[in-house]
Design a protein around this motif. Structure first.
Motif, PDB file in Angstrom:
ATOM      1  N   PRO A  39       0.759  -1.035   0.135  1.00 16.80           N
ATOM      2  CA  PRO A  39      -0.247   0.101  -0.091  1.00 16.80           C
ATOM      3  C   PRO A  39       0.709   0.848  -0.108  1.00 16.80           C
ATOM      4  O   PRO A  39       1.425   1.276   0.460  1.00 16.80           O
ATOM      5  CB  PRO A  39      -0.705  -0.227   0.804  1.00 16.80           C
ATOM      6  CG  PRO A  39       0.017  -1.058   2.183  1.00 16.80           C
ATOM      7  CD  PRO A  39       0.650  -2.048   1.034  1.00 16.80           C
ATOM      8  N   ASP A  41      -0.598   5.396   0.649  1.00 16.45           N
ATOM      9  CA  ASP A  41      -1.597   6.317   0.265  1.00 16.45           C
ATOM     10  C   ASP A  41      -1.059   7.919   0.459  1.00 16.45           C
ATOM     11  O   ASP A  41      -2.206   8.402  -0.036  1.00 16.45           O
ATOM     12  CB  ASP A  41      -1.884   6.063   1.565  1.00 16.45           C
ATOM     13  CG  ASP A  41      -1.159   6.347   2.886  1.00 16.45           C
ATOM     14  OD1 ASP A  41       0.420   6.673   2.686  1.00 16.45           O
ATOM     15  OD2 ASP A  41      -1.267   6.359   4.128  1.00 16.45           O
ATOM     16  N   GLU A  52      -3.532   0.925  -3.715  1.00 12.63           N
ATOM     17  CA  GLU A  52      -3.690  -0.509  -2.363  1.00 12.63           C
ATOM     18  C   GLU A  52      -2.441  -1.480  -2.572  1.00 12.63           C
ATOM     19  O   GLU A  52      -2.519  -1.898  -1.607  1.00 12.63           O
ATOM     20  CB  GLU A  52      -5.034  -1.059  -3.125  1.00 12.63           C
ATOM     21  CG  GLU A  52      -6.246  -0.286  -1.703  1.00 12.63           C
ATOM     22  CD  GLU A  52      -7.108  -0.856  -2.426  1.00 12.63           C
ATOM     23  OE1 GLU A  52      -7.611  -1.878  -2.555  1.00 12.63           O
ATOM     24  OE2 GLU A  52      -8.870  -0.285  -2.371  1.00 12.63           O
TER      25      GLU A  52
END
Length: 288
Positions: A39, A41, A52
């Protein structure tokens, strides 16, 4: 005999690992790729769809959006300003290349040391190539292959190789297929399949709809369609001759397969033959 049955059952059990799982959810071995997907972000704009499960870092995603990117020592401004719609396609393509964990089936080793990797012939969906070409028709370039042959010794303002002339994209890429397949030395292949078919890759997608390339990677990583992975369920116990190895003279007989099916093809055991034409495997000629 019990020993051979245990060996056969063990090979049967690990078959799914041999069926291409090692090509799924992987990152290329390059300077800018992560060792494994995870992941992220804080990916930048066009790279967000891979947040993701990304092979790129936030820093790489930011550099992918620069006109003069340090990722490849390359300038999108080599023939003047590029139309915004055209530039967006190239940014998306860079994000796709750097961030996607779904390119395993098309990764190849490069270089004499074999330490580097690239992709080759990754099948882009028909719409991706057509829209890319259409949006770049009024932009300019000077080469049909953007990997190499650039002269940066004169600085960022004059990177054109000697004798190169800036022309509209269609002069170097007469068709959408030519653009997809030539632009990065065969990294992409222009697929006739359309989006949603499950047989081609999208270089960009709406994050809320999920990543369609995961299923495509699984399809291309699987065994060839000409060799079905399963045969119909077995209704009775069947006996097969088999060899310990292709070159071994020691053969076992009377090996009983279980009643429950289906029976999976044992990749890596070509000497264990199955009759694909019948409703269930039949006794075959001794392959030893």
């Amino acid at each position: 005999m019990e020993r051979w049955w245990q060996l056969l059952l063990g090979l049967w059990t690990v078959m799914p690992v041999w069926a291409g799982d090692e090509l799924l959810n992987v990152c290329m071995k390059t300077k800018h790729h992560k060792r494994e997907p995870g992941p992220e972000d804080k990916l930048y704009e066009e790279c967000i769809p891979w947040a993701e499960k990304a092979c790129c870092t936030a820093s790489t995603s930011w550099h992918a959006h620069l006109d003069v990117s340090l990722l490849y020592n390359f300038s999108l401004l080599h023939c003047g300003l590029m139309m915004p719609g055209c530039e967006e396609h190239f940014i998306q393509a860079v994000c796709f290349y750097e961030c996607s964990p779904n390119l395993g089936p098309w990764i190849q080793k490069v270089g004499s040391s074999g330490q580097g990797e690239r992709i080759r012939d990754a099948p882009l969906c028909r719409e991706d190539c057509e829209q890319w070409w259409e949006d770049c028709r009024t932009s300019y370039t000077c080469r049909s292959d953007w990997l190499g042959s650039w002269d940066w010794s004169r600085g960022e303002e004059e990177p054109l190789p000697a004798g190169a002339a800036c022309r509209p994209f269609p002069r170097y890429f007469p068709t959408p297929a030519a653009l997809c397949q030539r632009i990065w030395s065969g990294s992409f292949q222009a697929s006739p399949a359309r989006r949603g078919s499950g047989r081609c890759l999208q270089k960009w997608f709406e994050p809320a709809r999920g990543n369609p390339n995961e299923a495509v990677a699984r399809l291309f990583a699987a065994p060839p369609a000409s060799l079905p992975a399963t045969v119909p369920p077995i209704k009775q116990q069947l006996t097969f001759p088999f060899c310990v190895s292709p070159s071994s003279a020691r053969c076992g007989r009377g090996v009983q397969l279980p009643k429950a099916g289906p029976v999976r093809r044992l990749r890596g055991l070509p000497w264990l033959l199955l009759d694909q034409e019948q409703s269930a495997p039949s006794r075959v000629q001794d392959p030893c």
